[in-house]
Design a protein around this motif. Structure first.
Motif, PDB file in Angstrom:
ATOM      1  N   SER A  33       0.829  -1.191   0.000  1.00 51.77           N
ATOM      2  CA  SER A  33       0.000   0.000   0.000  1.00 51.77           C
ATOM      3  C   SER A  33       0.874   1.255   0.000  1.00 51.77           C
ATOM      4  N   LYS A  45      -3.762   1.668  -3.203  1.00 55.94           N
ATOM      5  CA  LYS A  45      -4.532   1.243  -2.048  1.00 55.94           C
ATOM      6  C   LYS A  45      -5.023  -0.187  -2.262  1.00 55.94           C
ATOM      7  N   GLU A  70      -7.891  -1.234  -2.211  1.00 50.00           N
ATOM      8  CA  GLU A  70      -9.093  -1.148  -3.022  1.00 50.00           C
ATOM      9  C   GLU A  70      -8.797  -1.136  -4.520  1.00 50.00           C
ATOM     10  N   ASP A  71      -7.547  -0.894  -4.894  1.00 52.18           N
ATOM     11  CA  ASP A  71      -7.155  -0.886  -6.295  1.00 52.18           C
ATOM     12  C   ASP A  71      -6.881  -2.290  -6.821  1.00 52.18           C
TER      13      ASP A  71
END
Length: 119
Positions: free
Chosen positions: A14, A86, A88-89
């Protein structure tokens, strides 16, 4: 019909960065708007960003300020610089002609490249 090959994905911490490449063979796509798309497991594919033949760009809200799309017509290539990644990516990333995705009855997708972001 142009054939597209994505590369550059991998495992990153991250906050790290990756640069994805999309290289076309056969028909040139230099005059077409190109887009980067991504799809996480079990989630609908979404548009990440796009770039027109003239260089105008668009980014989805989730990646604005972190990702940058560019192209090199001489190499028949499109790139996606991803910074401040992140978890979420995390997804499989694909490139394609925007017009194909928008208008074709059954758009043809390449293999994509996996991006995994750890916490």
């Amino acid at each position: 019909q142009v054939r597209l090959e994505e590369s550059g994905g991998g495992l990153v911490q991250s906050g790290g960065s990756l640069r994805l490449s999309c290289v076309g063979s056969g028909r040139s796509f230099s005059t077409y708007a190109m887009g980067w798309f991504r799809q996480a497991s079990g989630i609908e594919r979404e548009l990440v960003g796009a770039i027109s033949w003239s260089g105008s760009t668009y980014y989805g809200d989730a990646v604005k300020g972190r990702f940058t799309i560019s192209r090199d017509s001489a190499k028949n290539a499109v790139y996606l610089q991803m910074n401040s990644l992140k978890p979420e990516d995390t997804a499989v990333y694909y490139c394609n002609r925007v017009s194909s995705v928008t208008n074709d009855k059954n758009p043809v997708w390449g293999q994509g490249t996996q991006v995994t972001v750890s916490s």
